[in-house]
Design an enzyme around this catalytic site. Structure first.
Site, mmCIF file in Angstrom:
data_model
loop_
_atom_site.group_PDB
_atom_site.id
_atom_site.type_symbol
_atom_site.label_atom_id
_atom_site.label_comp_id
_atom_site.label_asym_id
_atom_site.label_seq_id
_atom_site.Cartn_x
_atom_site.Cartn_y
_atom_site.Cartn_z
ATOM 1 N N HIS A 184 -3.783 4.041 -47.327
ATOM 2 C CA HIS A 184 -3.665 3.933 -45.867
ATOM 3 C C HIS A 184 -4.138 5.223 -45.215
ATOM 4 C CE1 HIS A 184 -0.533 0.476 -45.400
ATOM 5 N NE2 HIS A 184 -1.566 0.135 -46.139
ATOM 6 N N TYR A 241 6.113 2.452 -37.183
ATOM 7 C CA TYR A 241 7.424 3.058 -36.913
ATOM 8 C C TYR A 241 7.770 2.774 -35.457
ATOM 9 C CZ TYR A 241 7.026 5.690 -41.295
ATOM 10 O OH TYR A 241 6.907 6.043 -42.621
ATOM 11 N N PRO A 249 15.209 8.279 -45.319
ATOM 12 C CA PRO A 249 13.920 7.710 -45.739
ATOM 13 C C PRO A 249 12.848 7.694 -44.657
ATOM 14 C CG PRO A 249 15.525 5.966 -45.373
ATOM 15 C CD PRO A 249 16.260 7.258 -45.224
ATOM 16 N N LYS A 267 9.913 10.759 -47.895
ATOM 17 C CA LYS A 267 9.702 11.979 -48.681
ATOM 18 C C LYS A 267 10.446 12.014 -50.017
ATOM 19 C CE LYS A 267 6.930 14.251 -46.059
ATOM 20 N NZ LYS A 267 5.751 13.464 -46.319
ATOM 21 N N TYR A 273 3.672 14.596 -42.331
ATOM 22 C CA TYR A 273 3.802 13.246 -42.888
ATOM 23 C C TYR A 273 3.050 13.124 -44.220
ATOM 24 C CZ TYR A 273 4.188 8.166 -42.962
ATOM 25 O OH TYR A 273 4.483 6.874 -43.321
HETATM 26 C C1 PHB Z 1 8.965 1.698 -47.799
HETATM 27 O O1 PHB Z 1 7.907 1.064 -47.894
HETATM 28 O O2 PHB Z 1 9.970 1.366 -48.441
HETATM 29 C C2 PHB Z 1 9.024 2.845 -46.857
HETATM 30 C C3 PHB Z 1 7.867 3.276 -46.245
HETATM 31 C C4 PHB Z 1 7.922 4.321 -45.349
HETATM 32 C C5 PHB Z 1 9.118 4.942 -45.095
HETATM 33 C C6 PHB Z 1 10.277 4.530 -45.734
HETATM 34 C C7 PHB Z 1 10.236 3.458 -46.612
HETATM 35 O O3 PHB Z 1 9.160 5.958 -44.203
#
Ligand code: PHB
Ligand code: APR
Length: 395
Positions: free
Chosen positions: A73, A201, A293, A297, A384
């Protein structure tokens, strides 16, 4: 009593990856894992890798399936205030992210170990650490009805937040920093195509949401929920309705729903234990630190610890120097604190803390700054994709 160079406690991603890297370079290891292989592989965890983690998995010889099946990505979307903004990670930092589930990494690592003559002890019970301060520490454990004792040079505590390693360090030699965030995430895994090609997000008045994926046909979605919420309050229909309500219109309209194949609630916690070394015991991954999460990280920090520790152990065996081992804790913690700060900040930026409009307006202003300012976007993107402990310009 048997002898080994490095005893590794815990067969999660940290333990198996460390063992794999060391064994490739001729260092003998034993991995002691409390659960069965199937149990460890059954745990659904996050699935977003920084490119430095991708590189490390490739260096460890376990990256082939990830390179075939993982999804690279180049950007992500931030949704707030009724609009969406794409952050072009690649053009801002030169780096992409890789979508590849931790469950798959766990399988790839366990396969590699099995193929090279298994030296992972699954279902090792009563693991205990002895003489950490001597040059020959020992680990004892039980398998079935038989007690075992292993003498070694180093012990790697890769046994997660609830493991025995950190607990073996006398309280006066370790400092614990902790913050429990006042909400949790409910996550759902479903065999439906993701709502968008990249992660989204969402900062919404009803609370945070995250659209992620495991493949082009398997989606992973999360919603902010109360800390004391119960999974029984969240039948699939309620989850999908709530997700739709938090998504921007264009995505809400395109959302494809289906039966969940996994659903769970997790608390959001920030935790750091320091130092990460005590005598011959080195703490690695979740044994030493937990991040919420939001910034994805957790696994990446664990992999970064593994890289630093494996370099230190290899330098010891190949060149007789302990310099890198002596630097392990400080080097690992420099990255850990940066990631802890970013994960905390990104959490405060995107989650609903109260009904207070002032706090919400500040969040929107800051998101707007990321969307409108090149400097704001770059600072976000750099964190990020993963900050190294040395600034990029200096390398
Ligand atoms: C996930 O795909 O489980 C995932 C992706 C991004 C995040 C947290 C979890 O910030
Ligand atoms: N004896 C033996 N094994 C143990 C013990 C013990 N006393 N206690 C825990 N373990 C095992 C657990 O069963 C688990 O398989 O240690 C392993 C730890 O694995 P993880 O919790 O996955 O931790 P780690 O390997 O550091 O993985 C990095 O970062 O944010 C996260 O989701 C991410 O789980 C990932 C983690």
């Amino acid at each position: 009593m048997s002898k080994i160079q490095v005893a590794i406690i815990g067969g999660g991603p940290s333990g198996l990856l460390l063992s794999q890297l060391l064994r490739l370079q001729g260092v003998e290891t034993i991995v002691l894992e409390r659960h069965t292989r199937e149990h460890v592989e059954g745990r659904i965890r996050a699935g977003l890798l920084e490119w430095s983690t991708v590189d490390l998995l490739n260096e460890a010889g376990v990256g082939a399936r990830m390179m075939r099946e993982g999804l690279a990505h180049d950007g992500l979307e931030l949704a707030f205030d009724g609009r969406t903004h794409r952050v072009d990670l690649r053009s801002l930092t030169g780096h992409s992210m890789m979508v590849y589930g931790q469950t798959e990494i766990q399988k790839d690592l366990a396969d590699a170990h099995a193929a090279s003559g298994d030296h992972v002890v699954w279902e090792a019970e009563n693991v205990a650490i002895h003489d950490i301060h001597s040059r020959r520490p020992r680990v004892t454990y039980t398998r079935g009805t038989i007690n075992h004792e292993v003498e070694c040079d180093f012990i790697a505590g890769c046994d997660g937040f609830h493991g025995v390693s950190r607990e073996s360090i006398p309280k006066e030699f370790i400092t614990l920093h902790e913050r429990i965030h006042p909400f949790g995430w409910i996550g759902i895994l479903a065999n439906v195509p993701p709502v968008a090609g990249e992660l989204i997000y969402v900062n919404h008045e009803r609370g945070f949401a995250l659209c992620s994926m495991r493949s082009r046909s398997r989606s992973r979605y999360y919603l902010q929920c109360p800390l004391d919420d119960d999974i029984s309050n969240w039948p699939d229909d309620r989850f999908w309705d709530e997700l739709r309500a938090r998504l921007p219109c264009e995505h809400a309209n395109g959302l494809i729903t289906g039966s969940s194949i996994e659903k769970s609630i997790a608390p959001l916690r920030s935790f750091v234990a320091e130092p990460m070394r005590f005598g011959q015991l080195f703490l690695v991954g979740d044994a030493a630190h937990i991040v919420p999460p939001t910034g994805a990280k957790g696994l990446n920090l664990a992999a970064a610890d593994v890289r630093v520790l494996s370099e230190g152990i290899l330098e010891y065996y190949h060149r007789g120097s302990e310099t890198l081992l002596d630097e392990y804790s400080n080097r690992a913690l420099a990255r850990v604190w940066r990631a802890t700060r970013f994960s905390w900040w990104f959490t405060t930026l995107t989650h609903k803390f109260s009904e207070e409009t002032f706090a919400h307006r500040l969040q929107l202003a800051e998101l707007d700054y990321i969307a409108e300012s090149a400097a704001g976007a770059k600072a976000f993107a750099e964190n990020y994709v993963g900050l190294d402990e040395t600034p990029r310009q200096a390398r």
